[in-house]
Design a protein around this motif. Sequence first.
Motif, short mmCIF file in Angstrom:
data_model
loop_
_atom_site.label_atom_id
_atom_site.label_comp_id
_atom_site.label_asym_id
_atom_site.label_seq_id
_atom_site.Cartn_x
_atom_site.Cartn_y
_atom_site.Cartn_z
N GLY A 41 36.60 15.36 11.43
CA GLY A 41 35.30 14.74 11.18
C GLY A 41 35.25 14.06 9.83
O GLY A 41 34.71 12.95 9.70
N SER A 42 35.84 14.70 8.82
CA SER A 42 35.88 14.10 7.49
C SER A 42 36.73 12.84 7.47
O SER A 42 36.37 11.83 6.84
CB SER A 42 36.43 15.12 6.49
N ALA A 43 37.85 12.87 8.18
CA ALA A 43 38.74 11.70 8.22
C ALA A 43 38.11 10.54 8.98
O ALA A 43 38.26 9.37 8.61
CB ALA A 43 40.07 12.08 8.86
N ALA A 44 37.38 10.85 10.04
CA ALA A 44 36.79 9.79 10.87
C ALA A 44 35.57 9.17 10.22
O ALA A 44 35.21 8.02 10.50
CB ALA A 44 36.41 10.35 12.24
N ARG A 46 31.38 9.18 9.24
CA ARG A 46 30.18 9.39 10.06
C ARG A 46 29.35 8.13 10.13
O ARG A 46 29.18 7.42 9.14
CB ARG A 46 29.37 10.54 9.46
N VAL A 47 28.82 7.85 11.31
CA VAL A 47 27.96 6.70 11.53
C VAL A 47 26.51 7.17 11.60
O VAL A 47 26.19 8.05 12.41
CB VAL A 47 28.34 5.96 12.84
N GLU A 48 25.67 6.61 10.75
CA GLU A 48 24.26 7.00 10.72
C GLU A 48 23.44 6.10 11.64
O GLU A 48 23.81 4.96 11.93
CB GLU A 48 23.72 6.89 9.29
N VAL A 49 22.33 6.62 12.09
CA VAL A 49 21.42 5.85 12.94
C VAL A 49 20.90 4.64 12.15
O VAL A 49 20.41 4.79 11.03
CB VAL A 49 20.23 6.73 13.39
N ARG A 50 21.00 3.46 12.72
CA ARG A 50 20.52 2.25 12.06
C ARG A 50 19.04 2.04 12.34
O ARG A 50 18.50 2.56 13.31
CB ARG A 50 21.30 1.03 12.56
N ASP A 51 18.41 1.25 11.47
CA ASP A 51 16.99 0.95 11.67
C ASP A 51 16.74 0.31 13.03
O ASP A 51 15.74 0.59 13.68
CB ASP A 51 16.49 0.01 10.56
N SER A 52 17.66 -0.56 13.45
CA SER A 52 17.45 -1.27 14.71
C SER A 52 17.58 -0.34 15.92
O SER A 52 17.15 -0.69 17.02
CB SER A 52 18.45 -2.41 14.84
N ASP A 53 18.16 0.85 15.72
CA ASP A 53 18.32 1.80 16.82
C ASP A 53 17.23 2.86 16.84
O ASP A 53 17.15 3.64 17.78
CB ASP A 53 19.69 2.50 16.73
N LEU A 232 32.59 13.03 14.45
CA LEU A 232 33.40 12.38 15.50
C LEU A 232 32.52 11.73 16.56
O LEU A 232 32.72 10.57 16.94
CB LEU A 232 34.34 13.41 16.15
N VAL A 233 31.52 12.47 17.01
CA VAL A 233 30.64 11.98 18.07
C VAL A 233 29.76 10.84 17.58
O VAL A 233 29.32 10.00 18.37
CB VAL A 233 29.78 13.15 18.61
N SER A 234 29.51 10.78 16.27
CA SER A 234 28.61 9.75 15.73
C SER A 234 29.12 8.34 15.98
O SER A 234 28.34 7.38 15.92
CB SER A 234 28.41 9.96 14.23
N HIS A 235 30.40 8.20 16.28
CA HIS A 235 30.93 6.86 16.58
C HIS A 235 30.50 6.40 17.97
O HIS A 235 30.65 5.23 18.31
CB HIS A 235 32.45 6.88 16.46
N VAL A 236 30.00 7.34 18.77
CA VAL A 236 29.43 7.00 20.08
C VAL A 236 27.91 7.10 20.03
O VAL A 236 27.20 6.22 20.49
CB VAL A 236 29.99 7.93 21.18
N GLN A 237 27.41 8.20 19.46
CA GLN A 237 25.98 8.41 19.29
C GLN A 237 25.73 8.65 17.80
O GLN A 237 26.02 9.73 17.27
CB GLN A 237 25.51 9.63 20.09
N PRO A 238 25.20 7.66 17.07
CA PRO A 238 24.96 7.82 15.63
C PRO A 238 24.10 9.04 15.33
O PRO A 238 23.24 9.42 16.12
CB PRO A 238 24.24 6.52 15.25
N MET A 239 24.35 9.66 14.18
CA MET A 239 23.65 10.87 13.76
C MET A 239 22.68 10.56 12.61
O MET A 239 22.62 9.45 12.11
CB MET A 239 24.66 11.94 13.35
N SER A 240 21.93 11.58 12.20
CA SER A 240 20.95 11.40 11.13
C SER A 240 20.80 12.69 10.33
O SER A 240 21.26 13.75 10.76
CB SER A 240 19.59 11.01 11.73
#
Length: 749
Positions: A41-44, A46-53, A232-240
């Motif tokens: 998870g640290s290596a990958a 994390r993708v955060e939820v964007r305003d547009s989403d 890891l999952v945040s690359h498919v479903q962004p997290m917050s």
Amino acid sequence: MGNADVRVRGLAARAGGWSARHRWAAVGIWVLFVVLAMGLGSAAGRVEVRDSDQLKGETHTAARIVEEAGIEEPAGETVLVQSRNGDLKATDPAFRAAVTDVVAAVDATGEVTDITTPYETGTISRDGRSALVQFDMRGASDTAGERVEPVLKAVEDVRQEHESLRIEEIGGASMMKTFDDAFGDDFQKAEYSAVPVALGILLIAFGALVAALLPVALAITAIMATTGLMALVSHVQPMSETADSVMLLVGLAVGVDYCLFYLRREREEREAGRDAGTALRIAAATSGRAIIVSGVTVCVAMAGMLFTGLAEFEAMGLASLMVVAVAMVGSVTVLPALLSLLGGRVEKGRLPFLRRRKHNGNGESRFWTAVLKGVLARPVVSVVVATGALLAVAAPAVGMKTQNLTLDQEFGDSLPIVQTYNRVNEAFPGGSDPAEVVVRADDINAPRVRDAIADFRERAIGSGASRGPIQVEVDDARDVAFVYVPLVGGSDLDKAGASLDKLRDEVRPATLGKVDGVQAPITGQVAGSEDFNDQLVGSVVPVFAFVVVFAFLLMLLSFRSLTVAITSIVLNLLSVGAAYGILVAVFQHGWGASLVGAEGVGAIVSWLPLFLFVILFGLSMDYHVFVVSRIREARLRGRTTKDAITHGVVTTAGVVTSAAVIMVAVFSIFGTLSMQSMKQMGVGLAAAVLIDATIIRGVLLPAVMALLDERNWYLPKWLNRLPDLTHDEAPEAVARPRPPVVEDERVGV
């Protein structure tokens, strides 16, 4: 030792048996899993939820236009210059001098750009006693709070030089800094104190340090592993960040619960005369199975959030689902291995000042034995009284009002910036949170487009939706324009919402809507609140249906009883309804609101009812599955239904009480926060868990089952073809107990 051959079957029994036989391998695999999950998870990243989403509807469309155009909207700041006693007006020399000083001071910091004076933009109140200096912070908007301190200091210095005027700053950056300073540590303390609170309660419950540490260790490692998986999952479903907090709460709750269930049963079997291996196998087949049934049901409930279409909810649902699954797997694999390794050492670190609670034999609580005696003696009265009380508590929920809380509702008058917010809204209705029209065209400077924007400005004021001033900013290079419209109604979301509807339904179609190729979605705080509510209302039915139907099917398959499945759903809905009623009574009507610091809120935050339903429906299944499993097990061993109910409730009362106390304590911590939305969440969750563990499981469930008697196990013949997922311990595996070991006579759950 007098132990009979205990024949067990089922996934939980096999997993527990394998772990007990391969202790070091099971522990090693678990540690490796946690380390790998965190490392990957640290290596990958994390993708955060964007305003547009974040939202659907026009708010989503506006955010997408801005993103696609590559526009980085800066954090806007406003300085209110206002006469304190009403003597000075914006046209007076002293007032003008103050405005000039503000402009010079903020410009000198080097942190701002695009400074405008009220004399350029017309941002002077109708009475002429208030004016706004506006500017943008340099750099990224999401980090502007870290750079706004020099600007705030400059404005404060100017204020001290002009005592006859009120000079105050408000905006995205200043609010970000104020909230971080005021509540950032508050949140961290709440999250960090949850673990010590849980450990303290477990110490009292078990009376031994090692036994108390096991549930906390399992919960923490499950949370650590899930944190890595979330990245890891945040690359498919962004997290917050909100998903992080919810995951921590749920992970701690279920991780501790599942460990308690397992430990309590293993202890009980050893005290009843079984050897360590036999006790562990029985715990795996019974409590282990209950953990799997409960865990799968909770996962299904959490999955309901994926049907909202809201990115924040989807992130919370997926994060909660993952931590429950990880905790469930850990409970039926690594926990049996640790118990096998520790053996009698699980009782190490005893607290000598605590003695075992009084039990009635076989781990049965004397208190709950007395309660059950009265409930089962008059089951009809118990059902009527308990149901009536719950319905009475739930009654206020009928008039529930939901909305996104405004700044003053969220924080009251505890912060100076809230008072500034109210003053700006009073002098410039809607000025602090204007509607934002994002206009995109093939050529933003085309005559038809410019005329349409000008017409929109005129009609917005003429329709009564705005009193102005309406500002327009044009980005020529990207063919995008931003129209900022202060809404009549200001911080009153109902009135401001009506103004927004005029803009969307009347003004825009008659102006911008007539120009081909022009997009003009309207966004802003009021628009975002409306779009959020619309999306949430549309998702209520599918989420409720999904959670209820799948929970019903899981209970039906797990207990092979139509009656148990139906009563499970009805009792859980009663529990959720009571929680709703308490929320509305306290936070909307203000009954006893001062006790929790919730004066003057007047509404329930929009996202909370659906969130509470999903979380509570899932967590309440923990207790229900555990209690009903024990009742069914006793019934299969030959007891009458009434005796089985008594045995099941009183033998599980200790662990259910301990688990409930932990959850109530942890949720109550969030109920002490200053943010009203977090306070509502904490109070709602704590109240619901308390009701569920006492009135529902201690009174209503046994009374209903006593009335139904043998009909509790009713399954129509046409459902006999359903898969058999019961996998109970073989009822004939009852052995003559040996006397309990003297050294074990200490605190038990």
